[in-house]
Structures are given as C-alpha cells and as structure tokens.
Scaffold this active site. Structure first.
Site, short mmCIF file in Angstrom:
data_model
loop_
_atom_site.label_atom_id
_atom_site.label_comp_id
_atom_site.label_asym_id
_atom_site.label_seq_id
_atom_site.Cartn_x
_atom_site.Cartn_y
_atom_site.Cartn_z
N HIS A 23 0.82 -1.23 0.00
CA HIS A 23 0.00 0.00 0.00
C HIS A 23 0.85 1.27 0.00
O HIS A 23 0.33 2.34 0.32
CB HIS A 23 -0.94 0.00 1.20
N HIS A 73 7.89 -7.82 2.95
CA HIS A 73 6.46 -7.56 3.14
C HIS A 73 5.67 -8.55 2.30
O HIS A 73 5.58 -8.41 1.07
CB HIS A 73 6.18 -6.11 2.71
N HIS A 120 3.23 -7.42 6.94
CA HIS A 120 2.05 -7.42 6.09
C HIS A 120 0.84 -8.15 6.65
O HIS A 120 -0.26 -7.65 6.54
CB HIS A 120 2.32 -7.96 4.67
FE FE2 Z 1 0.66 -4.80 3.38
#
Ligand code: FE2
Length: 256
Positions: free
Chosen positions: A68, A148, A173
């Site tokens: 993100h 991640h 994550h």
């Molecule tokens: Fe993430």
C-alpha cells in the site's frame, strides 16, 4: 547494537499509540536504532508526508512500506522529501523513491531494505533476485530486510537463502504476529512481526464492515477500527564485533 522493529502501523489509533509509546519502548528495550513499517498508517492504507514526519519525530530512524506504499497518491510527489522512508524494490511505479537507505549509528552503517513477497502482491519480480541485485556493491555493516508478504513459506525461504549474508529478515504485512522468531546463521528472522493497530478488529479493519463485505457482498469503503491498540514488533540484538544477530525477541503489548 539493539534494533527495534515495529510492525505495520494501522490507521489513526495505531499511529497515535506509536507516537505516544515509542520513546518508552526504546527505553524499555535499550533501542539504539528504530525501524517502523508505516504502510498502513494513513487510514489503513498508505502514508503521507505529514505522518512520515510524525513517526520520525517520535523517534523512528527508518520507515518501511509495502503493497500500500502509494495508496495515498500524494506520496508519489512527496516521497523524495522523505529521505528515511523506503518503498518495496519490486513494485510499480519503480521510479518513485528508494528501496534501500543506509544510516549511521554508533559508527556502524545500517542498511535497511524493503521488498515485497510474490504471493497476492503484484510484485514485479521475485524477491530473491531483486535482493541479490540490491546487495551488489552495498557497503554496510548491518543489513535489515523488511520482507512484506503474505506467504509464510516465501518469507522462511528468503531468510534461509540470505542467512549469513544479512543481519535480519523481518516479515510484515499479515498483521498477525508469528511465534517462530529465530536466529538462522547469524540472521534474525520472524515470519511476521505483527501490527501496531486496533486490537478489536479484523487485521485493523472494522469488524462490521468486513462482515458486510463478505456476507452481503456489498462494496465498502475501507474503515479502520478504533479503540484499544496492540503494539507488535521485535528487538534484534546484533553482536558489535561480528555484526551478526545473536537474539531476536518478540514484542507484543496487548491492551489491558
Ligand atoms: Fe501490506
């Protein structure tokens, strides 16, 4: 050298808790250097320059990101004003920002690297060759990787492959802390270090909203939960002579 790593900071409540509690955590764990994953810090998805500055002012030395990273589009313009923030190396848009930062601490050069796993991540390339490329010519005493990713096996494989070459591989994550912290050939590893965010939630998200999304198949706007916060992360202890990790300790501060 003690390196504190805090997992994904989620939304306002996670952010406020980290800003408030980070100095005390650094004292409690004797942290010399602090890395914070901030990829969910802005309303659960992404980060802004303002939040970057808040986390840095609270005591972070490096901010890592994830899938993100660019969910708040303004960060594409601002990322070059955030020199201690890194984005995954294997994710579009590849031109924005950097994926490796080197900072000095107590005479040691600490490199922090951010890479995405493959599974469910839309990564542009596999993390192992991407990491090998990043390590070419890298001049650092200590190398910490924020990997991640979603898949546990990928993160374990990555850590085993790079053990002996890097100081730590810290998984982020999933927001769920795993209990498999270990030292592999001088490399500290945990599959996922967990989140700093709303405790009464579904991975930080409002439970009612997730329920209506799944049961009613209704389109929803991502709504973070609020209220009580859990703070998760780990402490990596590095031998000053060898620069190898000697201990990793899970941190999980649940609400009372
Ligand atoms: Fe993430």
């Amino acid at each position: 050298m003690n390196i504190l790593f805090l997992g994904d900071v989620v939304a306002r409540s996670g952010r406020e808790a980290v800003v408030r509690d980070l100095p005390a955590l650094q004292r409690e764990y004797g942290a010399d250097f602090t890395i914070v994953n901030g990829e969910n810090a802005a309303h659960g998805k992404g980060i802004t320059k303002k939040i970057y500055k808040q986390l840095m002012a609270a005591g972070a030395d490096v901010i890592t990101l994830g899938n993100h990273a660019f969910s708040k589009r303004e960060i594409l313009d601002d990322i070059n004003d955030c020199p201690a923030m890194i984005r995954p190396a294997n994710m579009e848009p590849l031109h924005a920002g950097s994926s490796c930062v080197i900072k000095e601490c107590h005479g040691k050069r600490i490199a922090v690297i951010n890479i995405l796993g493959m599974a469910f991540m839309n990564a542009t390339a596999h993390p192992i060759p991407v990491m090998e490329e990043l390590m070419k010519g890298l001049e650092a005493d200590i190398i910490i990787v924020d990997l991640h990713g979603e898949a546990t096996s990928e993160k374990i494989l990555f850590a085993r492959y790079f053990s002996g070459k890097v100081t730590a591989v810290i998984g982020t994550h999933t927001h769920v802390q795993t209990a498999d912290e270990t030292i592999i050939n001088g490399c500290a590893f945990i599959t996922d270090t967990g989140m700093c965010g709303p405790y009464d939630s579904v991975l930080g998200r409002d439970t009612g909203e997730v329920l209506s999304r799944l049961l009613d198949d209704m389109p929803t706007y991502y709504k973070p939960a609020s209220g009580r916060v859990v703070i998760c992360g780990c402490l990596i202890e590095v031998d000053d002579e060898t620069n190898r990790a000697v201990r990793i300790t899970r941190i999980q501060k649940r609400p009372e």
